[in-house]
Design an enzyme around this catalytic site. Structure first.
Site: not given
Ligand code: ACO
Length: 428
Positions: A267, A306, A362
């Site tokens: 987050h 996201h 971010d």
């Molecule tokens: N890098 C690489 N792969 C990713 C990323 C990433 N940043 N984010 C998602 N994926 C991939 C996952 O591995 C998954 O792949 P799969 O289907 O092959 O397993 C797919 O994309 C879907 O990802 P989920 O984790 O199911 O998506 P979710 O909606 O649960 O997660 C989140 C959202 C937590 C923001 C995620 O994208 C993440 O971890 N991003 C990096 C952390 C980040 O930047 N967080 C800030 C968010 S903005 C905020 O809160 C202010």
């Protein structure tokens, strides 16, 4: 006839008409679907709330596919262009933009609450010199609950208003004191002649000068960043604020809980992780190898992806534009070249395209914060300050919503069936 969802239960052959309103069915309407009179009824299973609306809200609108973000109907781009953070805070909490007189009163009331009780300083002195600023912020906001026991009176709108002034007023002071503590510098008291962000910069950076004059470009850039971070509907921390607040806990401990949720790297903690990632990559030529690592699943590309945005995060676009103005004052942050190239490669790569992974808020914020002199550890604190107004708006809305009750999800129990206790001496 109103819209309805017709459900046939294959277990009983019975058919049910479930009303659809605002694109949703009420989960409680599923409870009538039973196989027998003593059956609990159907419930929906939704880990991480991926498809469950927990409230009706009129604060923030997001269209994740189109990359749209609006506060109370106003597009984020227009607010970032023409508004100030304090005006946006008023809008989020009160629902309408203030008149000049309302704004002046609002600003005055927040500014007269920027000081902390002197005992708070002693309390903060107890933290270790290398304590993480978010740990200090979470604990200190929580401790405010002990200084203002009147805050327990959450059903009194006047009391809630007073705590709102205090929380928005004191958050930058706590954040600045945490920073000064970390740097081993004396605390600087608020200067209420300055703007909200100008005063924050004063409390962070004033040294021996009699009067601190913030750079207007940096002051405005920080104000824009605060506007962009002010609310984001039902995210992890807003949900924590509502959930804690639903037990009628006071707003200080609820805000501390929301800030704790924000702290996590998935987050608000992501901005810190982005900077560490860019430093680890170190140079543009090492990006392809890093992208391979991301695609193998070994690491995540921090600042990308996201839960709601499946398009470019509109906040990231505005931050990118703001960065240019900041760099004219501070000099260009060399990490920007790595970030821009990382974004370019990622947006052309099938892995990211298929998963609709775009830069989020971010991705670029940390690069600006670093150029403005903030240590990486302090980035999430810079998120928590403006998000406080969003948390309060969500909390107010929850308390005024007659449908809300203490938050208490259901579970699907798949653990052991009844079994008899065995004394330890007989357990083999
Ligand atoms: N890098 C690489 N792969 C990713 C990323 C990433 N940043 N984010 C998602 N994926 C991939 C996952 O591995 C998954 O792949 P799969 O289907 O092959 O397993 C797919 O994309 C879907 O990802 P989920 O984790 O199911 O998506 P979710 O909606 O649960 O997660 C989140 C959202 C937590 C923001 C995620 O994208 C993440 O971890 N991003 C990096 C952390 C980040 O930047 N967080 C800030 C968010 S903005 C905020 O809160 C202010």
């Amino acid at each position: 006839m109103s819209d309805q969802l017709k459900i046939t239960d294959s277990r009983t052959g019975k058919t049910y008409d479930i009303p659809i309103k605002d694109g949703a069915i009420r989960a409680m309407d599923l409870r009538q679907i039973k196989v027998s009179d003593d059956d609990f009824g159907i419930k929906s299973y939704d880990p991480a709330f991926k498809n469950t609306a927990s409230c009706i809200s009129r604060i923030t609108y997001i269209d994740g596919d189109k990359g749209i973000l609006r506060y109370r109907g106003y597009p984020i781009e227009q607010l970032a262009e023409g508004s100030t953070y304090l005006e946006v805070a008023y809008l989020l909490i009160n629902g309408e933009l203030p008149t000049r007189a309302q704004y002046e009163e609002w600003e005055h009331n927040i500014k007269i609450h920027t000081l902390l009780h002197e005992n708070t300083k002693k309390f903060m002195d107890g933290f270790h010199h290398d304590a993480h600023p978010m740990g200090m912020l979470v604990s200190t906001v929580s401790a405010l609950s002990t200084f203002y026991p009147d805050a327990k009176n959450i059903s009194d709108p006047e009391s809630r208003r007073l705590q709102t002034y205090r929380l928005i007023g004191k958050m930058p002071t706590i954040a600045a004191f945490a920073y000064r503590h970390m740097m081993g510098l004396p605390y600087i008291y608020p200067d209420n002649e300055l703007s909200y962000t100008g005063n924050f910069l004063n409390m962070l950076y004033r040294m021996t000068e009699r009067e601190y004059k913030p750079d207007p470009v940096l002051e405005r850039a920080l104000d824009i960043l605060f506007i962009l971070h002010a609310d984001h509907e039902q995210n992890c921390s807003a949900n924590a604020m509502r959930s804690i607040g639903s037990s009628q806990a006071d707003p200080y401990v609820a805000t501390a809980g929301a800030a704790a949720a924000l702290y996590g790297p998935l987050h608000g903690g992501a901005n810190e992780k982005v900077l560490r990632m860019l430093n680890e990559i170190g140079s543009v030529d090492r990006i392809p190898a890093y992208i391979d690592k991301v695609k193998s699943g070994a690491v995540r590309l921090m600042g990308f992806g996201h839960r709601i945005y499946k398009n470019y995060d509109p906040r990231a676009r505005i931050i990118k534009q703001t960065a240019d103005k900041v760099f004219e004052v501070t000099g260009r942050n060399p990490l920007l070249d790595i970030a821009l190239e990382l974004e370019r490669i990622a947006l052309e790569d099938d892995y990211f395209i298929e998963r609709k992974l775009y830069p989020n808020v971010d991705f670029y914020s940390g690069i600006i914060y670093q150029a403005m002199g903030f240590p990486t550890d302090a980035f999430t604190v810079l998120f928590a300050i403006p998000r406080t107004s969003g948390w309060i708006a969500q909390w107010e809305e929850m308390l005024n919503d007659s449908e809300q009750k203490i938050a208490r999800p259901q579970q699907i129990y798949l653990g052991a069936d009844k079994r008899d206790f065995i004394p330890m001496s007989d357990r083999g």
